[in-house]
Design a protein around this motif. Structure first.
Motif, PDB file in Angstrom:
ATOM      1  N   SER A  28       0.846  -1.194   0.000  1.00 48.69           N
ATOM      2  CA  SER A  28       0.000   0.000   0.000  1.00 48.69           C
ATOM      3  C   SER A  28       0.875   1.235   0.000  1.00 48.69           C
ATOM      4  O   SER A  28       1.963   1.243   0.573  1.00 48.69           O
ATOM      5  CB  SER A  28      -0.897   0.022   1.239  1.00 48.69           C
ATOM      6  OG  SER A  28      -1.738  -1.098   1.289  1.00 48.69           O
TER       7      SER A  28
ATOM      8  N   ALA B 299       0.100   5.216   0.866  1.00 45.01           N
ATOM      9  CA  ALA B 299      -0.841   6.257   1.283  1.00 45.01           C
ATOM     10  C   ALA B 299      -0.263   7.619   0.939  1.00 45.01           C
ATOM     11  O   ALA B 299       0.854   7.942   1.352  1.00 45.01           O
ATOM     12  CB  ALA B 299      -1.099   6.158   2.778  1.00 45.01           C
TER      13      ALA B 299
ATOM     14  N   LYS C 152      -9.440   6.993  -0.161  1.00 46.27           N
ATOM     15  CA  LYS C 152      -8.372   6.831   0.824  1.00 46.27           C
ATOM     16  C   LYS C 152      -7.049   7.401   0.328  1.00 46.27           C
ATOM     17  O   LYS C 152      -6.068   7.394   1.073  1.00 46.27           O
ATOM     18  CB  LYS C 152      -8.184   5.352   1.160  1.00 46.27           C
ATOM     19  CG  LYS C 152      -9.375   4.712   1.836  1.00 46.27           C
ATOM     20  CD  LYS C 152      -9.083   3.251   2.167  1.00 46.27           C
ATOM     21  CE  LYS C 152     -10.269   2.616   2.873  1.00 46.27           C
ATOM     22  NZ  LYS C 152     -10.016   1.189   3.209  1.00 46.27           N
TER      23      LYS C 152
ATOM     24  N   THR D 190      -5.006   6.122  -1.679  1.00 48.90           N
ATOM     25  CA  THR D 190      -4.073   5.029  -1.505  1.00 48.90           C
ATOM     26  C   THR D 190      -3.925   4.250  -2.811  1.00 48.90           C
ATOM     27  O   THR D 190      -4.911   4.017  -3.518  1.00 48.90           O
ATOM     28  CB  THR D 190      -4.533   4.085  -0.382  1.00 48.90           C
ATOM     29  OG1 THR D 190      -4.593   4.828   0.840  1.00 48.90           O
ATOM     30  CG2 THR D 190      -3.571   2.916  -0.199  1.00 48.90           C
TER      31      THR D 190
ATOM     32  N   TYR E 119      -2.457   0.639  -4.407  1.00 50.49           N
ATOM     33  CA  TYR E 119      -2.133  -0.715  -3.991  1.00 50.49           C
ATOM     34  C   TYR E 119      -1.348  -1.433  -5.089  1.00 50.49           C
ATOM     35  O   TYR E 119      -1.543  -1.180  -6.282  1.00 50.49           O
ATOM     36  CB  TYR E 119      -3.410  -1.506  -3.697  1.00 50.49           C
ATOM     37  CG  TYR E 119      -4.252  -0.909  -2.609  1.00 50.49           C
ATOM     38  CD1 TYR E 119      -5.379  -0.148  -2.927  1.00 50.49           C
ATOM     39  CD2 TYR E 119      -3.923  -1.089  -1.274  1.00 50.49           C
ATOM     40  CE1 TYR E 119      -6.161   0.409  -1.930  1.00 50.49           C
ATOM     41  CE2 TYR E 119      -4.706  -0.534  -0.269  1.00 50.49           C
ATOM     42  CZ  TYR E 119      -5.816   0.217  -0.604  1.00 50.49           C
ATOM     43  OH  TYR E 119      -6.579   0.775   0.388  1.00 50.49           O
TER      44      TYR E 119
END
Length: 124
Positions: free
Chosen positions: A21, A23, A76, A78, A80
Motif C-alpha cells: 500500500s 498512502a 483513501k 491510496t 495498492y
C-alpha cells in the motif's frame, strides 16, 4: 508537497502473494501519475508499474505483467500493488512515487515525490 508512505512488505516464499500500500497526503491531484519502482541490492532502481488516480492508463514492466496488479482507492488516496506468484528475483525495496503529469514514463528522474520504501524478500 506530497507525502508517500508505503507499507505491506515482508518475507514470503516463492509463489506466495503480498499486497503493498502507498498512502498519499498533501497536495495531490487527480491528474497525478502514481508508480511503483523497486531496487534490488547492487542494482539500479527500476520501474514496475504506473497508474493515474482515476484508475486508468496502467503500464506494467514486462517482468511483472500478468503477476502484479496496481489499483487506486481515491477516497483513501491510496495506491495498492497486488503481487502474486512472487519469485526470488522480485526481492527488492519497493518504492512508491508520484509526478505532476499524466504522461506515462518509466524514468526515475521524471517523478517528483518518493516514499521511504518497503522491503520485499522472496525466498526460494
Amino acid at each position: 508537497q506530497v507525502q508517500l508512505v508505503e507499507s505491506g512488505g515482508g518475507l514470503v516464499q516463492a509463489g506466495d502473494s503480498l499486497r503493498l500500500s502507498c498512502a498519499a497526503s498533501g497536495r495531490t491531484f487527480s491528474s497525478d501519475t502514481m508508480a511503483w519502482f523497486r531496487q534490488a541490492p547492487g542494482k539500479e532502481r527500476e520501474f514496475v508499474v504506473s497508474i493515474r488516480w482515476s484508475g486508468d492508463s496502467t503500464y506494467y514492466a514486462d517482468s511483472v505483467k500478468g503477476r502484479f496488479t496496481i489499483s487506486t482507492d481515491n477516497a483513501k488516496r491510496t495506491v495498492y500493488l497486488q503481487m502474486n506468484s512472487l519469485k526470488p528475483e522480485d526481492t527488492a525495496v519497493y518504492y512508491c512515487a508520484s509526478k505532476r503529469s499524466v504522461i506515462i514514463t518509466t524514468s526515475t528522474g521524471e517523478y517528483d515525490y518518493w516514499g521511504q520504501g518497503t522491503q520485499v524478500t522472496v525466498s526460494s
